[in-house]
Design a protein around this motif. Structure first.
Motif, PDB file in Angstrom:
ATOM      1  N   TYR A 222       0.817  -1.212   0.000  1.00 16.62           N
ATOM      2  CA  TYR A 222       0.000   0.000   0.000  1.00 16.62           C
ATOM      3  C   TYR A 222       0.859   1.274   0.000  1.00 16.62           C
ATOM      4  O   TYR A 222       0.322   2.383   0.016  1.00 16.62           O
ATOM      5  CB  TYR A 222      -0.976  -0.018   1.182  1.00 16.62           C
ATOM      6  CG  TYR A 222      -2.224  -0.817   0.882  1.00 16.62           C
ATOM      7  CD1 TYR A 222      -2.215  -2.211   0.908  1.00 16.62           C
ATOM      8  CD2 TYR A 222      -3.417  -0.181   0.511  1.00 16.62           C
ATOM      9  CE1 TYR A 222      -3.341  -2.946   0.591  1.00 16.62           C
ATOM     10  CE2 TYR A 222      -4.548  -0.911   0.202  1.00 16.62           C
ATOM     11  CZ  TYR A 222      -4.506  -2.287   0.238  1.00 16.62           C
ATOM     12  OH  TYR A 222      -5.630  -3.003  -0.081  1.00 16.62           O
TER      13      TYR A 222
ATOM     14  N   PHE B  59      -7.206   4.439   3.817  1.00 22.71           N
ATOM     15  CA  PHE B  59      -7.729   4.145   2.482  1.00 22.71           C
ATOM     16  C   PHE B  59      -9.237   3.927   2.564  1.00 22.71           C
ATOM     17  O   PHE B  59      -9.705   3.163   3.411  1.00 22.71           O
ATOM     18  CB  PHE B  59      -7.059   2.891   1.910  1.00 22.71           C
ATOM     19  CG  PHE B  59      -5.564   3.065   1.738  1.00 22.71           C
ATOM     20  CD1 PHE B  59      -5.037   3.400   0.501  1.00 22.71           C
ATOM     21  CD2 PHE B  59      -4.700   2.936   2.816  1.00 22.71           C
ATOM     22  CE1 PHE B  59      -3.666   3.592   0.337  1.00 22.71           C
ATOM     23  CE2 PHE B  59      -3.329   3.125   2.662  1.00 22.71           C
ATOM     24  CZ  PHE B  59      -2.816   3.458   1.414  1.00 22.71           C
TER      25      PHE B  59
ATOM     26  N   ILE C 150     -12.233   2.272   0.652  1.00 21.51           N
ATOM     27  CA  ILE C 150     -12.421   1.258  -0.390  1.00 21.51           C
ATOM     28  C   ILE C 150     -13.911   1.024  -0.571  1.00 21.51           C
ATOM     29  O   ILE C 150     -14.626   0.788   0.410  1.00 21.51           O
ATOM     30  CB  ILE C 150     -11.689  -0.044   0.015  1.00 21.51           C
ATOM     31  CG1 ILE C 150     -10.193   0.246   0.213  1.00 21.51           C
ATOM     32  CG2 ILE C 150     -11.907  -1.138  -1.024  1.00 21.51           C
ATOM     33  CD1 ILE C 150      -9.426  -0.857   0.905  1.00 21.51           C
TER      34      ILE C 150
ATOM     35  N   ILE D 160     -10.254   1.625  -4.619  1.00 29.43           N
ATOM     36  CA  ILE D 160      -9.785   2.685  -3.714  1.00 29.43           C
ATOM     37  C   ILE D 160     -10.323   4.019  -4.215  1.00 29.43           C
ATOM     38  O   ILE D 160     -10.016   4.452  -5.324  1.00 29.43           O
ATOM     39  CB  ILE D 160      -8.241   2.735  -3.671  1.00 29.43           C
ATOM     40  CG1 ILE D 160      -7.682   1.438  -3.099  1.00 29.43           C
ATOM     41  CG2 ILE D 160      -7.777   3.933  -2.826  1.00 29.43           C
ATOM     42  CD1 ILE D 160      -6.168   1.348  -3.152  1.00 29.43           C
TER      43      ILE D 160
ATOM     44  N   TYR E  32      -7.340   8.224  -0.473  1.00 30.32           N
ATOM     45  CA  TYR E  32      -6.428   7.883   0.606  1.00 30.32           C
ATOM     46  C   TYR E  32      -5.738   9.120   1.127  1.00 30.32           C
ATOM     47  O   TYR E  32      -5.727  10.171   0.479  1.00 30.32           O
ATOM     48  CB  TYR E  32      -5.413   6.809   0.204  1.00 30.32           C
ATOM     49  CG  TYR E  32      -4.498   7.119  -0.952  1.00 30.32           C
ATOM     50  CD1 TYR E  32      -4.762   6.601  -2.208  1.00 30.32           C
ATOM     51  CD2 TYR E  32      -3.361   7.892  -0.773  1.00 30.32           C
ATOM     52  CE1 TYR E  32      -3.907   6.846  -3.267  1.00 30.32           C
ATOM     53  CE2 TYR E  32      -2.501   8.143  -1.838  1.00 30.32           C
ATOM     54  CZ  TYR E  32      -2.783   7.623  -3.088  1.00 30.32           C
ATOM     55  OH  TYR E  32      -1.944   7.865  -4.142  1.00 30.32           O
TER      56      TYR E  32
ATOM     57  N   ILE F 139      -1.182   1.202  -6.128  1.00 32.55           N
ATOM     58  CA  ILE F 139      -2.002   2.136  -5.370  1.00 32.55           C
ATOM     59  C   ILE F 139      -2.319   3.374  -6.198  1.00 32.55           C
ATOM     60  O   ILE F 139      -1.448   4.179  -6.520  1.00 32.55           O
ATOM     61  CB  ILE F 139      -1.307   2.536  -4.050  1.00 32.55           C
ATOM     62  CG1 ILE F 139      -1.218   1.325  -3.145  1.00 32.55           C
ATOM     63  CG2 ILE F 139      -2.065   3.654  -3.368  1.00 32.55           C
ATOM     64  CD1 ILE F 139      -2.551   0.688  -2.828  1.00 32.55           C
TER      65      ILE F 139
ATOM     66  N   VAL G 223      -6.028   5.940  -6.871  1.00 29.07           N
ATOM     67  CA  VAL G 223      -7.473   6.060  -6.719  1.00 29.07           C
ATOM     68  C   VAL G 223      -8.140   5.646  -8.026  1.00 29.07           C
ATOM     69  O   VAL G 223      -7.621   5.890  -9.116  1.00 29.07           O
ATOM     70  CB  VAL G 223      -7.908   7.488  -6.316  1.00 29.07           C
ATOM     71  CG1 VAL G 223      -7.487   7.797  -4.892  1.00 29.07           C
ATOM     72  CG2 VAL G 223      -7.378   8.522  -7.275  1.00 29.07           C
TER      73      VAL G 223
ATOM     74  N   ALA H 169      -8.140  -2.138  -4.846  1.00 27.98           N
ATOM     75  CA  ALA H 169      -7.273  -2.229  -3.675  1.00 27.98           C
ATOM     76  C   ALA H 169      -6.602  -3.599  -3.675  1.00 27.98           C
ATOM     77  O   ALA H 169      -7.264  -4.608  -3.904  1.00 27.98           O
ATOM     78  CB  ALA H 169      -8.098  -2.048  -2.413  1.00 27.98           C
TER      79      ALA H 169
END
Lengths: 133, 83
Positions: free
Chosen positions: A41, A56, A58, A64, A67, B39, B41, B45
């Motif tokens: 991560y 984060f 989710i 995601i 974050y 990682i 957005v 995940a």
């Protein structure tokens, strides 16, 4: 999640956190002994051997949405995390037909992106709306 | 949620002590690659399974078991620290 073992999590919950939160911490306290998850991560500090303050959000599809990462001495703003979750939930419920402008919180107006809004955002959104009332 | 764990001091390891098996090294390389790429957005995940303490039990938690729910994943420096 931290690099502490689940045994240390248990003792921390029992001896300290349960004195702050009735019944103890309600969610799972995860253990990431070698920082493997934190490394994936991107928030594990290998030199210090600890996770930094990564948070984060989710969504139900496992995507995601947001974050935030802070260095250890500064704590998070839980209200801001909740506001972001509420905003992402609103956008999801609208199937992307609504967007939340800067400063949005529940009860404040949303924007409806589309060709009619191009160049007209000033009619819907004022700079003072970026701030709390 | 999650499978309950036996309480023991054993930790999952692979290969000889102090020596990475080729499999582990390969996995680490792959994880490093993942760390660089994964990682962002709007992207999935990375899934993981990790041991946890939850309501007086030790359990294994897998992120993908939470599909269909909103999840907040929080990392912090350590238990018994001050902030």
């Amino acid at each position: 999640m931290s690099v502490d073992s689940m045994f240390v999590h248990k003792m921390w919950d029992e001896t300290e956190l349960s004195k702050m939160v009735d019944g103890g911490i309600p969610f799972p306290m995860l253990s990431d002994g070698a920082g493997r998850v934190g490394t994936i991560y991107g928030i594990y500090d290998a030199d210090a051997g600890v996770e930094t303050r990564g948070r984060f959000i989710i969504d139900p599809d496992g995507i995601i949405q947001g974050y935030e990462v802070l260095t250890p001495p500064v704590g998070r703003n839980v209200a801001e995390s909740l506001r972001q979750i509420q905003a992402f939930q609103l956008v999801r419920a609208s199937k992307g037909t609504e967007a939340t402008p800067s400063g949005w919180k529940p009860g404040k107006p949303t924007l409806k992106p589309g060709i009619d809004l191009v160049g007209k955002v000033y009619t819907e959104w004022k700079t003072d709306m970026a701030f709390d009332d | 949620m999650g499978e309950e764990l036996d309480v023991s001091c054993a930790r999952p390891v692979s290969g000889a002590v102090g020596e990475d098996s080729p499999e582990t090294a390969e996995k680490e390389q792959q994880e490093e690659k993942e760390a660089k790429n994964m990682i962002m957005v709007g992207r999935k995940a990375p899934d993981f399974t990790a041991p946890a303490y939850h309501k007086c039990k030790f359990v294994n938690i897998t992120l993908s078991d939470y599909a269909g729910k909103w999840v907040v994943l929080c990392f912090y420096p350590g238990d018994f620290t001050f902030v």
